[in-house]
Design an enzyme around this catalytic site. Structure first.
Site, PDB file in Angstrom:
ATOM      1  N   GLU A 118      34.029  31.148  33.399  1.00 37.43           N
ATOM      2  CA  GLU A 118      33.452  29.787  33.364  1.00 37.43           C
ATOM      3  C   GLU A 118      32.004  29.800  33.851  1.00 37.43           C
ATOM      4  O   GLU A 118      31.183  29.013  33.402  1.00 37.43           O
ATOM      5  CB  GLU A 118      34.325  28.828  34.190  1.00 37.43           C
ATOM      6  N   ASN A 120      42.461  30.567  42.565  1.00 42.31           N
ATOM      7  CA  ASN A 120      41.118  30.071  42.267  1.00 42.31           C
ATOM      8  C   ASN A 120      41.248  28.577  41.978  1.00 42.31           C
ATOM      9  O   ASN A 120      41.696  28.191  40.908  1.00 42.31           O
ATOM     10  CB  ASN A 120      40.580  30.833  41.043  1.00 42.31           C
ATOM     11  N   SER A 129      46.549  31.937  32.767  1.00 43.80           N
ATOM     12  CA  SER A 129      47.845  31.272  32.615  1.00 43.80           C
ATOM     13  C   SER A 129      49.019  32.030  33.247  1.00 43.80           C
ATOM     14  O   SER A 129      50.120  32.067  32.689  1.00 43.80           O
ATOM     15  CB  SER A 129      48.130  30.971  31.143  1.00 43.80           C
TER      16      SER A 129
HETATM   17  P1  PGA Z   1      44.475  29.746  34.855  1.00 47.24           P
HETATM   18  O1  PGA Z   1      43.034  30.203  35.414  1.00 47.24           O
HETATM   19  O2  PGA Z   1      45.505  30.420  35.712  1.00 47.24           O
HETATM   20  O3  PGA Z   1      44.487  28.242  35.031  1.00 47.24           O
HETATM   21  O4  PGA Z   1      44.550  30.165  33.446  1.00 47.24           O
HETATM   22  C1  PGA Z   1      42.799  31.522  35.797  1.00 47.24           C
HETATM   23  C2  PGA Z   1      41.357  31.699  36.205  1.00 47.24           C
HETATM   24  O5  PGA Z   1      40.472  31.154  35.541  1.00 47.24           O
HETATM   25  O6  PGA Z   1      41.052  32.386  37.205  1.00 47.24           O
END
Ligand code: PGA
Length: 251
Positions: free
Chosen positions: A97, A9, A213
């Site tokens: 988000e 993503n 993460s």
């Molecule tokens: P991140 O994002 O791997 O940067 O934590 C994951 C996501 O929001 O799909």
């Protein structure tokens, strides 16, 4: 055996040229990969260029969002028909988000999932609790509500082509990951809800991705858990080298 899905993503990152550059390199780096389904989800502006670039490769294309109407006076929006037309096979729906900054509700998520099916796009539906919800011990309640309301009214066939992504909000972009055991517990819980809503067979076949993460150090411990069927990756999907390590996690 379910084929694991490793999805990148990109969020609001990469110009068209950067997206093409990335895709050209990734295509060569992972051309031998057949046992993992690879997906990249660029910003809207790069979808067309990336779609041309991945033709004939083992990389799939997804969008990070869309609006549920198929066309009309909705200034600034993009329809499922357009997303399908540009070459996407997946769409991310209800990312935290979007819920947080764009006030997306479970009801909107439900409309989007149904809209995805009108053009045979496969929805990746994101669920997850905030830190406060985890501390208040309401994680499972929140996730059950997101799934029951988000997926309300789906047919068995539709439920079979949904992918769920469990993304604890406190682990997104923070460097804090849910421990493999914490993630497994919630993934198992999601599978149980799916079984109650649909059937054991559909629930066994459901792919549940973990997101938050994910990186080259934690990927194999997470993916080795029985109910984790892949990853939805933000930060570590932005560079070919780090994303490739995740795709090759099983080696
Ligand atoms: P991140 O994002 O791997 O940067 O934590 C994951 C996501 O929001 O799909």
């Amino acid at each position: 055996m379910k084929k694991p899905l490793m999805a990148g993503n990109w969020k609001m990152n990469k110009t068209v040229l950067e997206a093409i550059e990335f895709t050209k390199t990734l295509k060569n780096t992972i051309s031998d990969i057949a046992n993992v389904e690879v997906l990249i989800c660029p910003a809207f502006t790069a979808l067309y260029a990336v779609s041309n670039e991945i033709r004939g490769s083992n990389i799939n294309l997804g969008s990070q969002n869309f609006f549920w109407e198929s066309k009309g006076a909705f200034t600034g929006e993009i329809s499922p028909v357009m997303i399908k037309d540009v070459g996407c096979s997946y769409v991310i729906i209800g990312h935290s988000e979007r819920r947080q900054y764009f006030a997306e509700t479970n009801e909107a998520v439900n409309k989007k999932i149904k809209a995805a099916f009108t053009v045979t796009l496969k929805p990746i539906v994101c669920v997850g609790e905030t830190l406060k919800e985890r501390e208040d011990n309401v994680t499972s309640k929140v996730i059950e509500k997101q799934i029951r309301e988000g997926l309300f009214g789906l047919t068995l066939e539709q439920a079979s082509s949904v992918v769920i992504a469990y993304e604890p909000v406190w682990a997104i972009g923070t460097g804090k990951t849910a421990s493999p055991d914490q993630a497994q517990e919630i993934h198992h819980f999601i599978r149980k809800i799916y079984e109650q809503m649909y059937s054991k067979d559909i629930s066994n076949k459901l792919r549940i991705l973990y997101g938050g993460s994910v990186n080259s150090k934690n990927v194999s411990d997470l993916m080795n858990k029985p109910d984790i069927d892949g990853g939805l990756v933000g930060g570590a999907s932005l560079e070919v080298e780090s994303f490739t390590k995740l795709i090759r996690y099983f080696k």
